[in-house]
Design an enzyme around this catalytic site. Structure first.
Site, PDB file in Angstrom:
ATOM      1  N   ASN A  24       0.828  -1.210   0.000  1.00 63.01           N
ATOM      2  CA  ASN A  24       0.000   0.000   0.000  1.00 63.01           C
ATOM      3  C   ASN A  24       0.857   1.252   0.000  1.00 63.01           C
ATOM      4  O   ASN A  24       1.943   1.273   0.590  1.00 63.01           O
ATOM      5  CB  ASN A  24      -0.885   0.058   1.255  1.00 63.01           C
ATOM      6  CG  ASN A  24      -1.910  -1.046   1.312  1.00 63.01           C
ATOM      7  OD1 ASN A  24      -2.474  -1.439   0.297  1.00 63.01           O
ATOM      8  ND2 ASN A  24      -2.148  -1.563   2.514  1.00 63.01           N
ATOM      9  N   GLU A 152      -4.616  -8.962   4.692  1.00 63.46           N
ATOM     10  CA  GLU A 152      -5.003  -7.843   3.835  1.00 63.46           C
ATOM     11  C   GLU A 152      -5.172  -8.285   2.382  1.00 63.46           C
ATOM     12  O   GLU A 152      -5.308  -7.452   1.492  1.00 63.46           O
ATOM     13  CB  GLU A 152      -3.956  -6.726   3.925  1.00 63.46           C
ATOM     14  CG  GLU A 152      -3.985  -5.994   5.258  1.00 63.46           C
ATOM     15  CD  GLU A 152      -3.006  -4.840   5.337  1.00 63.46           C
ATOM     16  OE1 GLU A 152      -3.143  -4.029   6.274  1.00 63.46           O
ATOM     17  OE2 GLU A 152      -2.109  -4.736   4.481  1.00 63.46           O
ATOM     18  N   MET A 245       2.339  -7.253  23.162  1.00 60.23           N
ATOM     19  CA  MET A 245       1.605  -6.587  24.237  1.00 60.23           C
ATOM     20  C   MET A 245       2.026  -5.131  24.411  1.00 60.23           C
ATOM     21  O   MET A 245       1.977  -4.591  25.512  1.00 60.23           O
ATOM     22  CB  MET A 245       1.802  -7.356  25.544  1.00 60.23           C
ATOM     23  CG  MET A 245       1.456  -8.831  25.455  1.00 60.23           C
ATOM     24  SD  MET A 245       1.611  -9.737  27.020  1.00 60.23           S
ATOM     25  CE  MET A 245       3.367  -9.559  27.380  1.00 60.23           C
ATOM     26  N   ASP A 276       4.762  -4.696  12.170  1.00 62.20           N
ATOM     27  CA  ASP A 276       5.287  -5.359  10.978  1.00 62.20           C
ATOM     28  C   ASP A 276       6.802  -5.527  11.063  1.00 62.20           C
ATOM     29  O   ASP A 276       7.352  -6.532  10.593  1.00 62.20           O
ATOM     30  CB  ASP A 276       4.913  -4.568   9.729  1.00 62.20           C
ATOM     31  CG  ASP A 276       3.416  -4.486   9.522  1.00 62.20           C
ATOM     32  OD1 ASP A 276       2.722  -5.448   9.904  1.00 62.20           O
ATOM     33  OD2 ASP A 276       2.938  -3.463   8.995  1.00 62.20           O
TER      34      ASP A 276
END
Length: 328
Positions: A24, A152, A245, A276
């Site tokens: 993207n 995605e 977390m 990521d």
């Protein structure tokens, strides 16, 4: 071995990772605070940066020095050219990326002064990376030692890619994001490692009548029954799991045991893409023989470094840059 020592001694150069999924163009604007519903706030200059969860993960793998091969579809627009070139600049093999006659995927991101963000995705060409495309890149999938996936892209294509790679002996790693609570049985059966955050983990394992746990505050993770969590995750099909977390670090669950990996404290500028970066480092670590705990330990440094810069891929460092930052 201490996590800092792992960071300083790890060599990713012999690792090889295949990533299938999204690419993207990230349209990012910074604001003093995120707008409430129906509210308009003033932002700074608009920037266009390379992104997409899978593309980010591939760039992170390559910047650490491992071989990264990106699979997926880009549009025939200028963003498609931009995204492919940025991946190539990061060292990613882009030769198997296909083009769809239309716009590439795009993401609209707002980042506040504390580094928190909101994200909206327009799939574009990503939703055309279908089962037929997966079949066209079967050679790359079956040759993979580690395959990274997120959600995605079309679910049928993700599940098909997982099956091809898993049956060929690859370690298949799934980042259940954007979160899907009901995953196809074919996908679950062919995933070797699940990566989720604490909220996604709870949504996966909660049962009727459960009291929702407090997933924030001082020491909240210490109050959870991680053995029970591991049992429930196993019941839904996942025996090896990393639960990220945030400022509490991550929890590595395997063989019924839970090991916490502490977070690395930095002054965050922008947390976009940090998850990521973490996944990319885990992928690279597994591809070079690290244990899951070791891979997550190094990934904590890699993702913390990413938080010190703006954007997703634009904030990722090489292994030498990450080492130098934390040595200093």
């Amino acid at each position: 071995m201490h996590s800092q020592e792992l960071l300083q001694t790890k060599d990713f150069s012999q690792g090889s990772v295949v990533i299938f999924g999204s690419m993207n163009a990230d349209y990012t604007v910074t604001t003093q605070r995120l707008p409430a519903g129906g509210e308009t706030v003033v932002g700074g200059p608009l920037t266009i940066l390379p992104g997409g969860k899978s593309s980010n993960q591939a760039a992170a793998v390559a910047r650490l020095g491992a071989k990264a091969t990106m699979l997926g579809k880009l549009g025939t627009d200028a963003n498609g050219d931009f995204l492919e070139q940025e991946l190539a600049n990061a060292g990613v093999d882009t030769s198997a990326i296909a083009r769809w006659d239309g716009p590439s995927g795009a993401t609209v991101i707002t980042v506040d002064a504390k580094g928190e963000n909101t994200i909206v995705i327009s799939a574009g060409a990503n939703e055309h990376a279908d089962v037929a495309y997966v079949d066209s890149v079967a050679g790359q999938l079956t040759a993979a030692s580690v395959l990274g996936l997120c959600l995605e892209s079309p679910m049928e294509a993700v599940a098909h890619a997982a099956r091809l790679a898993h049956q060929a002996g690859a370690t298949v790693v799934l980042n259940d994001s954007p979160f899907q609570g009901e995953l196809p049985a074919e996908l679950v059966e062919n995933v070797d490692l699940l990566l989720v955050n604490e909220h996604e983990m709870w949504q996966l394992i909660r049962q009727e009548g459960d009291e929702t746990p407090v997933l924030s505050g001082e020491g909240w993770w210490e109050r959870l029954d991680w053995a029970k969590i591991a049992e429930r995750l196993k019941a839904v099909g996942f025996e090896r799991v990393v639960v990220t977390m945030g400022s509490a670090g991550s929890m590595v669950l395997e063989e019924g045991q839970a090991q916490q990996v502490e977070a690395i404290a930095v002054r965050a500028v922008d947390t976009t893409g940090c998850g990521d970066a973490f996944m990319g480092a885990v992928l690279a670590g597994l591809a070079t023989g690290s244990s899951l705990y070791e891979a997550a330990s190094v990934a904590s440094y890699v993702s913390a470094y990413a938080a010190t810069g703006r954007g997703a891929q634009a904030s990722y460092g090489t292994l030498d840059q990450v080492r130098a930052y934390f040595q200093a």
